[in-house]
Design a protein around this motif. Structure first.
Motif, PDB file in Angstrom:
ATOM      1  N   GLY A   1      14.588  17.225  45.208  1.00  0.00           N
ATOM      2  CA  GLY A   1      14.368  16.051  44.371  1.00  0.00           C
ATOM      3  C   GLY A   1      15.636  15.275  44.086  1.00  0.00           C
ATOM      4  N   GLU A   2      16.779  15.730  44.588  1.00  0.00           N
ATOM      5  CA  GLU A   2      18.045  15.048  44.340  1.00  0.00           C
ATOM      6  C   GLU A   2      18.042  13.656  44.972  1.00  0.00           C
ATOM      7  OE1 GLU A   2      22.734  16.235  44.515  1.00  0.00           O
ATOM      8  OE2 GLU A   2      21.530  16.681  46.287  1.00  0.00           O
ATOM      9  N   GLU A   3      18.521  12.686  44.236  1.00  0.00           N
ATOM     10  CA  GLU A   3      18.595  11.308  44.719  1.00  0.00           C
ATOM     11  C   GLU A   3      19.971  11.043  45.328  1.00  0.00           C
ATOM     12  OE1 GLU A   3      16.279   8.852  44.546  1.00  0.00           O
ATOM     13  OE2 GLU A   3      14.717   9.967  43.478  1.00  0.00           O
ATOM     14  N   HIS A   4      19.972  10.305  46.429  1.00  0.00           N
ATOM     15  CA  HIS A   4      21.214   9.898  47.085  1.00  0.00           C
ATOM     16  C   HIS A   4      21.280   8.379  47.106  1.00  0.00           C
ATOM     17  CE1 HIS A   4      22.349  13.872  48.827  1.00  0.00           C
ATOM     18  NE2 HIS A   4      21.033  14.065  48.773  1.00  0.00           N
ATOM     19  N   SER A   5      22.473   7.853  46.881  1.00  0.00           N
ATOM     20  CA  SER A   5      22.688   6.410  46.914  1.00  0.00           C
ATOM     21  C   SER A   5      23.592   6.070  48.098  1.00  0.00           C
ATOM     22  CB  SER A   5      23.348   5.942  45.615  1.00  0.00           C
ATOM     23  OG  SER A   5      23.673   4.575  45.685  1.00  0.00           O
ATOM     24  N   PHE A   6      23.198   5.032  48.843  1.00  0.00           N
ATOM     25  CA  PHE A   6      23.954   4.630  50.027  1.00  0.00           C
ATOM     26  C   PHE A   6      24.392   3.170  49.907  1.00  0.00           C
ATOM     27  CE2 PHE A   6      21.062   7.970  51.310  1.00  0.00           C
ATOM     28  CZ  PHE A   6      21.855   8.818  52.070  1.00  0.00           C
ATOM     29  N   THR A   7      25.692   2.947  50.034  1.00  0.00           N
ATOM     30  CA  THR A   7      26.207   1.596  50.189  1.00  0.00           C
ATOM     31  C   THR A   7      26.280   1.299  51.679  1.00  0.00           C
ATOM     32  OG1 THR A   7      27.534   1.755  48.167  1.00  0.00           O
ATOM     33  CG2 THR A   7      28.152   0.064  49.765  1.00  0.00           C
ATOM     34  N   VAL A   8      25.538   0.284  52.116  1.00  0.00           N
ATOM     35  CA  VAL A   8      25.447  -0.039  53.542  1.00  0.00           C
ATOM     36  C   VAL A   8      26.315  -1.263  53.809  1.00  0.00           C
ATOM     37  CG1 VAL A   8      23.914  -0.681  55.431  1.00  0.00           C
ATOM     38  CG2 VAL A   8      23.134   0.934  53.681  1.00  0.00           C
ATOM     39  N   ARG A   9      27.390  -1.059  54.542  1.00  0.00           N
ATOM     40  CA  ARG A   9      28.355  -2.134  54.768  1.00  0.00           C
ATOM     41  C   ARG A   9      27.837  -3.179  55.759  1.00  0.00           C
ATOM     42  NH1 ARG A   9      32.066   2.477  54.297  1.00  0.00           N
ATOM     43  NH2 ARG A   9      31.731   2.912  56.527  1.00  0.00           N
ATOM     44  N   ARG A  10      26.962  -2.754  56.661  1.00  0.00           N
ATOM     45  CA  ARG A  10      26.476  -3.710  57.662  1.00  0.00           C
ATOM     46  C   ARG A  10      24.949  -3.849  57.605  1.00  0.00           C
ATOM     47  NH1 ARG A  10      30.080  -2.418  63.102  1.00  0.00           N
ATOM     48  NH2 ARG A  10      32.042  -1.912  62.038  1.00  0.00           N
TER      49      ARG A  10
END
Length: 481
Positions: A134-143
């Motif tokens: 259930g852990e949430e992951h956050s992604f910064t997408v540069r492209r």
């Protein structure tokens, strides 16, 4: 919430996402790639498929560009005897695990999140949730975000039947069949295969080759299907003449026909297309590939129910609306009604490249991994969305004899576009996933005498294009309606 940064976030680590990542890794040596997938291991829907599934077409042009899938040899046994190998379920999963663990991750530029569900974009960042923790992951997408799930592949083990199933009815999906040995005192006395597509054909072949007598099998085929003859679609490095003749057959039969059905009838006469029952004219075509030996096996099943769909199952009967078919008590019903590519996506075609999003679709039908790898090449080597989309208009995913000529026309137009651009033409010449590119490039390099015959193909195609376009445009109108 753990935070991550990446250049390309790919949703899906199946055939599409992995083919894209593999090519992008080579074409853009500075980029970082992240793959997020619901499955516990790479391979997408192959994880859910039945254990006796195999590729329809030879393995020479399936997988990713950087790694061969199967040995380059001829099968000597079974219904594929005399032809080049079709990768089996276990081989395909092992192959994709190798792609991930020996190619992508060791590059140091790829992160992989299995058992993780993409949740969407929130406040500029993309989120995914670990399915087990259930852990949430956050992604910064540069492209860009890369959607590798457009095909929405469906297999029997994840498909919900569209009919009622009464209590105590023996019901299975194809993947259950290899486990029948565990209860030899309770083996079915009769079998019913439900579905008219390639999964149903695979299942019927499996039953027959496992020793089930043909008269103990009923087959519900709401629609019969045409199939490509596999002997004409062998690897180009060994059988370039057959592949070229196959293309000429398509063009000549399309150009000289007024309807899709007429085109298929002419392809049938040439042996390019196959059907199970020579007395039934199929209306379905899902790009399936089959051998003549498999067709001979399937013709042994005589109890075929056509033109109706099952509405309910009972322990000793199946219902088609008000019509009831009585069967032996304890009949095993096998659901093969899942469509590998649900055709409700027909109306969802969109540009491959749209700002900060790439939607992986078909560039040429039905070459799924090739289309994804080509999209990665185009992304890395061209600047604007307009340039990229001009090179890669989405190919139509057709499913009937009436609409297939549209796919033939679109593929020919795509080939002209790609061969007319020096960059994409060079990519096709080296891409393992392209059906003829590397073989033709090698022939040119070696001065192969067969080039003279190949030189006659272009003028033949060009001469037939007006007729192909006429039939293709009529089919396009039907497809879009």
């Amino acid at each position: 919430m753990p935070s991550h940064e990446t250049d390309y976030l790919i949703i899906g680590a199946g055939a599409v996402g992995l083919a894209f990542a593999d090519t992008l890794l080579d074409e853009d040596p500075d980029c970082h790639i992240t793959l997020v997938d619901k499955h516990a291991r790479p391979g997408g829907h192959w994880n859910d498929a039945y254990s006796f599934v195999a590729l329809h077409q030879p393995s020479a042009t399936y997988g990713v560009n950087s790694l061969e899938l199967c040995p380059d040899r001829v099968d000597t046994l079974g219904h594929n005897k005399g032809m080049y190998p079709l990768a089996k379920h276990a081989e395909i999963l092992s192959y994709y695990s190798k792609v991930m663990t020996e190619r992508l991750i060791p590059s140091g530029r790829v992160d992989y999140f299995p058992l993780c569900e993409y949740r969407g974009e929130d406040g500029g960042n993309h989120t995914a949730r670990s399915i087990l923790s259930g852990e949430e992951h956050s992604f910064t997408v540069r492209r860009k975000l890369v959607d590798g799930t457009w095909f929405k592949t469906s297999v029997p083990s994840t498909h919900k039947p569209a009919f009622a199933i009464a209590e105590d009815t023996r019901f299975a999906v194809p993947g259950d069949l290899p486990h029948l040995w565990k209860d030899t005192d309770n083996l079915p006395k009769h079998y019913v295969v439900i579905g008219g597509g390639k999964t149903a054909m695979d299942t019927a072949v499996w039953l027959l080759e496992a020793g089930v007598p043909a008269d103990q099998i009923d087959w519900v085929r709401p629609r019969d299907s045409w199939m490509f003859n596999r002997k004409l679609l062998q690897p180009a490095q060994h059988h370039i003449e057959e592949l070229i003749q196959f293309q000429v057959d398509l063009v000549e039969c399309a150009s000289s026909s007024e309807t899709g059905d007429e085109m298929f009838a002419k392809l049938d006469e040439r042996g390019t297309m196959l059907r199970i029952d020579p007395d039934v004219t199929p209306k379905m075509f899902h790009f399936a590939v089959i051998s003549e030996a498999e067709v001979a096996l399937l013709r042994q099943i005589k109890k075929v129910h056509r033109g109706q769909r099952v509405t309910a199952l009972e322990p000793a009967a199946m219902l088609f609306g008000e019509d009831r078919v009585d069967l032996p008590q304890g009949t095993l019903f096998i659901d093969c009604t899942a469509s590998a590519v649900p055709f409700e996506v027909l109306g969802n075609a969109q540009p491959f490249f749209n700002g900060d999003r790439i939607t992986l679709q078909l560039a040429q039908s039905p070459f799924v991994p090739y289309s994804a790898a080509l999209a990665a090449f185009v992304e890395a080597n061209f600047e604007t969305d307009q340039e990229k989309n001009n090179l890669l208009p989405p190919a139509p995913l057709t499913d009937t004899t009436d609409t297939y000529p549209y796919a033939v026309m679109a593929n020919l137009m795509s080939t002209a576009i790609l061969s007319g651009n020096p960059k994409t033409n060079a990519f096709n010449a080296k891409s393992r996933l392209h059906p003829t590119g590397p073989a033709v490039a090698k022939m040119i390099k070696d001065g192969d005498p067969r080039l003279a015959a190949l030189g006659e193909v272009g003028p033949k195609i060009q001469a037939n294009m007006p007729g192909v376009i006429k039939l293709g445009m009529a089919a396009k109108a039907l497809h879009e309606a």
